[in-house]
Motif scaffolding. Sequence first.
Motif, PDB file in Angstrom:
ATOM      1  N   LYS A 156      16.075  52.807 -10.704  1.00  0.00           N
ATOM      2  CA  LYS A 156      16.647  53.731 -11.691  1.00  0.00           C
ATOM      3  C   LYS A 156      16.167  55.161 -11.466  1.00  0.00           C
ATOM      4  CE  LYS A 156      17.454  50.238 -15.185  1.00  0.00           C
ATOM      5  NZ  LYS A 156      17.249  49.801 -16.550  1.00  0.00           N
ATOM      6  N   GLU A 157      14.923  55.330 -11.068  1.00  0.00           N
ATOM      7  CA  GLU A 157      14.384  56.669 -10.798  1.00  0.00           C
ATOM      8  C   GLU A 157      15.099  57.316  -9.612  1.00  0.00           C
ATOM      9  OE1 GLU A 157      11.923  59.971 -11.517  1.00  0.00           O
ATOM     10  OE2 GLU A 157      12.319  58.207 -12.754  1.00  0.00           O
ATOM     11  N   VAL A 158      15.389  56.526  -8.585  1.00  0.00           N
ATOM     12  CA  VAL A 158      16.144  57.039  -7.434  1.00  0.00           C
ATOM     13  C   VAL A 158      17.536  57.478  -7.885  1.00  0.00           C
ATOM     14  CG1 VAL A 158      17.250  56.324  -5.270  1.00  0.00           C
ATOM     15  CG2 VAL A 158      14.860  55.773  -5.683  1.00  0.00           C
ATOM     16  N   GLY A 159      18.156  56.682  -8.748  1.00  0.00           N
ATOM     17  CA  GLY A 159      19.462  57.070  -9.289  1.00  0.00           C
ATOM     18  C   GLY A 159      19.382  58.369 -10.062  1.00  0.00           C
ATOM     19  N   LEU A 160      18.323  58.532 -10.853  1.00  0.00           N
ATOM     20  CA  LEU A 160      18.140  59.762 -11.629  1.00  0.00           C
ATOM     21  C   LEU A 160      17.936  60.963 -10.711  1.00  0.00           C
ATOM     22  CD1 LEU A 160      17.794  61.112 -14.409  1.00  0.00           C
ATOM     23  CD2 LEU A 160      15.348  60.582 -14.241  1.00  0.00           C
ATOM     24  N   LEU A 161      17.089  60.817  -9.715  1.00  0.00           N
ATOM     25  CA  LEU A 161      16.784  61.933  -8.818  1.00  0.00           C
ATOM     26  C   LEU A 161      17.969  62.337  -7.943  1.00  0.00           C
ATOM     27  CD1 LEU A 161      13.169  60.963  -7.681  1.00  0.00           C
ATOM     28  CD2 LEU A 161      13.830  62.833  -9.215  1.00  0.00           C
ATOM     29  N   LEU A 162      18.724  61.359  -7.463  1.00  0.00           N
ATOM     30  CA  LEU A 162      19.772  61.666  -6.488  1.00  0.00           C
ATOM     31  C   LEU A 162      21.192  61.655  -7.054  1.00  0.00           C
ATOM     32  CD1 LEU A 162      18.299  59.770  -3.416  1.00  0.00           C
ATOM     33  CD2 LEU A 162      18.152  62.201  -3.962  1.00  0.00           C
ATOM     34  N   LYS A 163      21.385  61.063  -8.219  1.00  0.00           N
ATOM     35  CA  LYS A 163      22.726  61.001  -8.810  1.00  0.00           C
ATOM     36  C   LYS A 163      22.759  61.567 -10.229  1.00  0.00           C
ATOM     37  CE  LYS A 163      24.838  58.790  -5.458  1.00  0.00           C
ATOM     38  NZ  LYS A 163      25.934  59.380  -4.711  1.00  0.00           N
ATOM     39  N   ASN A 164      21.622  62.045 -10.694  1.00  0.00           N
ATOM     40  CA  ASN A 164      21.516  62.599 -12.047  1.00  0.00           C
ATOM     41  C   ASN A 164      21.821  61.570 -13.136  1.00  0.00           C
ATOM     42  OD1 ASN A 164      20.464  65.068 -12.594  1.00  0.00           O
ATOM     43  ND2 ASN A 164      22.433  66.095 -12.893  1.00  0.00           N
ATOM     44  N   SER A 165      21.589  60.304 -12.824  1.00  0.00           N
ATOM     45  CA  SER A 165      21.832  59.232 -13.784  1.00  0.00           C
ATOM     46  C   SER A 165      20.802  58.136 -13.538  1.00  0.00           C
ATOM     47  CB  SER A 165      23.252  58.679 -13.607  1.00  0.00           C
ATOM     48  OG  SER A 165      23.445  57.548 -14.425  1.00  0.00           O
ATOM     49  N   GLY A 166      19.941  57.902 -14.498  1.00  0.00           N
ATOM     50  CA  GLY A 166      18.873  56.917 -14.342  1.00  0.00           C
ATOM     51  C   GLY A 166      19.314  55.517 -14.703  1.00  0.00           C
ATOM     52  N   THR A 167      20.424  55.083 -14.155  1.00  0.00           N
ATOM     53  CA  THR A 167      20.944  53.746 -14.439  1.00  0.00           C
ATOM     54  C   THR A 167      20.780  52.851 -13.216  1.00  0.00           C
ATOM     55  OG1 THR A 167      23.175  54.248 -13.660  1.00  0.00           O
ATOM     56  CG2 THR A 167      22.697  54.690 -16.002  1.00  0.00           C
ATOM     57  N   THR A 168      20.848  51.571 -13.452  1.00  0.00           N
ATOM     58  CA  THR A 168      20.820  50.630 -12.343  1.00  0.00           C
ATOM     59  C   THR A 168      21.991  50.893 -11.404  1.00  0.00           C
ATOM     60  OG1 THR A 168      19.688  48.951 -13.660  1.00  0.00           O
ATOM     61  CG2 THR A 168      20.901  48.173 -11.738  1.00  0.00           C
ATOM     62  N   ALA A 169      23.169  51.126 -11.964  1.00  0.00           N
ATOM     63  CA  ALA A 169      24.369  51.344 -11.134  1.00  0.00           C
ATOM     64  C   ALA A 169      24.206  52.550 -10.209  1.00  0.00           C
ATOM     65  CB  ALA A 169      25.597  51.513 -12.014  1.00  0.00           C
ATOM     66  N   SER A 170      23.649  53.649 -10.725  1.00  0.00           N
ATOM     67  CA  SER A 170      23.471  54.827  -9.869  1.00  0.00           C
ATOM     68  C   SER A 170      22.408  54.570  -8.809  1.00  0.00           C
ATOM     69  CB  SER A 170      23.141  56.068 -10.702  1.00  0.00           C
ATOM     70  OG  SER A 170      21.912  55.918 -11.367  1.00  0.00           O
ATOM     71  N   GLY A 171      21.358  53.850  -9.146  1.00  0.00           N
ATOM     72  CA  GLY A 171      20.341  53.498  -8.161  1.00  0.00           C
ATOM     73  C   GLY A 171      20.890  52.599  -7.069  1.00  0.00           C
ATOM     74  N   VAL A 172      21.711  51.635  -7.458  1.00  0.00           N
ATOM     75  CA  VAL A 172      22.347  50.744  -6.476  1.00  0.00           C
ATOM     76  C   VAL A 172      23.251  51.552  -5.552  1.00  0.00           C
ATOM     77  CG1 VAL A 172      24.022  48.870  -6.212  1.00  0.00           C
ATOM     78  CG2 VAL A 172      22.151  48.638  -7.855  1.00  0.00           C
ATOM     79  N   GLU A 173      23.967  52.506  -6.102  1.00  0.00           N
ATOM     80  CA  GLU A 173      24.835  53.368  -5.290  1.00  0.00           C
ATOM     81  C   GLU A 173      24.012  54.121  -4.239  1.00  0.00           C
ATOM     82  OE1 GLU A 173      27.825  57.168  -5.982  1.00  0.00           O
ATOM     83  OE2 GLU A 173      27.369  55.868  -7.695  1.00  0.00           O
ATOM     84  N   VAL A 174      22.880  54.674  -4.650  1.00  0.00           N
ATOM     85  CA  VAL A 174      21.997  55.384  -3.714  1.00  0.00           C
ATOM     86  C   VAL A 174      21.485  54.421  -2.645  1.00  0.00           C
ATOM     87  CG1 VAL A 174      19.764  56.562  -3.475  1.00  0.00           C
ATOM     88  CG2 VAL A 174      21.303  57.157  -5.361  1.00  0.00           C
ATOM     89  N   LEU A 175      21.110  53.219  -3.054  1.00  0.00           N
ATOM     90  CA  LEU A 175      20.582  52.242  -2.107  1.00  0.00           C
ATOM     91  C   LEU A 175      21.628  51.852  -1.067  1.00  0.00           C
ATOM     92  CD1 LEU A 175      18.218  50.545  -1.189  1.00  0.00           C
ATOM     93  CD2 LEU A 175      18.799  48.877  -2.956  1.00  0.00           C
ATOM     94  N   TYR A 176      22.856  51.599  -1.512  1.00  0.00           N
ATOM     95  CA  TYR A 176      23.933  51.282  -0.571  1.00  0.00           C
ATOM     96  C   TYR A 176      24.166  52.434   0.402  1.00  0.00           C
ATOM     97  CZ  TYR A 176      25.712  46.879  -2.567  1.00  0.00           C
ATOM     98  OH  TYR A 176      25.874  45.583  -2.967  1.00  0.00           O
ATOM     99  N   GLU A 177      24.138  53.657  -0.083  1.00  0.00           N
ATOM    100  CA  GLU A 177      24.330  54.822   0.790  1.00  0.00           C
ATOM    101  C   GLU A 177      23.212  54.903   1.828  1.00  0.00           C
ATOM    102  OE1 GLU A 177      24.578  58.130  -1.921  1.00  0.00           O
ATOM    103  OE2 GLU A 177      26.580  57.530  -2.627  1.00  0.00           O
ATOM    104  N   PHE A 178      21.973  54.665   1.390  1.00  0.00           N
ATOM    105  CA  PHE A 178      20.840  54.683   2.317  1.00  0.00           C
ATOM    106  C   PHE A 178      21.018  53.618   3.400  1.00  0.00           C
ATOM    107  CE2 PHE A 178      16.963  52.373   3.443  1.00  0.00           C
ATOM    108  CZ  PHE A 178      16.320  53.336   4.216  1.00  0.00           C
ATOM    109  N   LEU A 179      21.349  52.399   3.001  1.00  0.00           N
ATOM    110  CA  LEU A 179      21.492  51.310   3.960  1.00  0.00           C
ATOM    111  C   LEU A 179      22.600  51.598   4.964  1.00  0.00           C
ATOM    112  CD1 LEU A 179      21.029  48.317   1.508  1.00  0.00           C
ATOM    113  CD2 LEU A 179      19.385  49.132   3.217  1.00  0.00           C
ATOM    114  N   GLU A 180      23.704  52.144   4.489  1.00  0.00           N
ATOM    115  CA  GLU A 180      24.805  52.497   5.386  1.00  0.00           C
ATOM    116  C   GLU A 180      24.375  53.585   6.362  1.00  0.00           C
ATOM    117  OE1 GLU A 180      29.398  54.080   5.184  1.00  0.00           O
ATOM    118  OE2 GLU A 180      28.530  53.105   3.420  1.00  0.00           O
TER     119      GLU A 180
END
Length: 182
Positions: free
Chosen positions: A31-55
């Motif tokens: 959630k913190e990664v989502g907040l820092l990189l997507k301006n949204s501290g949600t699980t969904a935004s964190g998952v989005e960041v994680l998928y982008e990193f993996l890709e």
Amino acid sequence: LIAEMTSPPLSRIIEVLNHESINLFAEHLLKEVGLLLKNSGTTASGVEVLYEFLEDAGINMTGLFIEDGSGMSPMNAVTSRGLAGILLFMKNRAGNFSWFLNSLPDAGREGTLKSSFKDPAFVSNLRAKSGSMTRVRSYAGYFKTNSGNEMAFSIIINNFSGPSQRIISDIEEIVLETILQR
């Protein structure tokens, strides 16, 4: 000011998370990664960041499904190939690999590996993260063979029956055979 607290450095947080498998820490970090990189501290935004990193890292994402940070959702799925790809990325291309490696428990000595991988061939030679759920056991990490080859490994056993200790012993045997090969 009533109280002030300074967070430990991220390297220390991840070390505790990986040594003791603290799912709450993992969920919060996502959630913190989502907040820092997507301006949204949600699980969904964190998952989005994680998928982008993996890709971006070139990780094979076939069979990879992430629903939460802890890995406890039954909707999550990961493959050994994907985990090994992440380990290789961390070793070969990520910054601060030593922090990541030190976050993994030392076999037979620390954290979730304290009671396993006790053979002398593992001690000070194998660092890994364990994972477990009902009828699932997994280990992913690094070791060096007797011939000097550095190895990244991931073993996941799904839908087994019988005692989990038998599965853990079988995994230890596979890794030990690999270490002892010349």
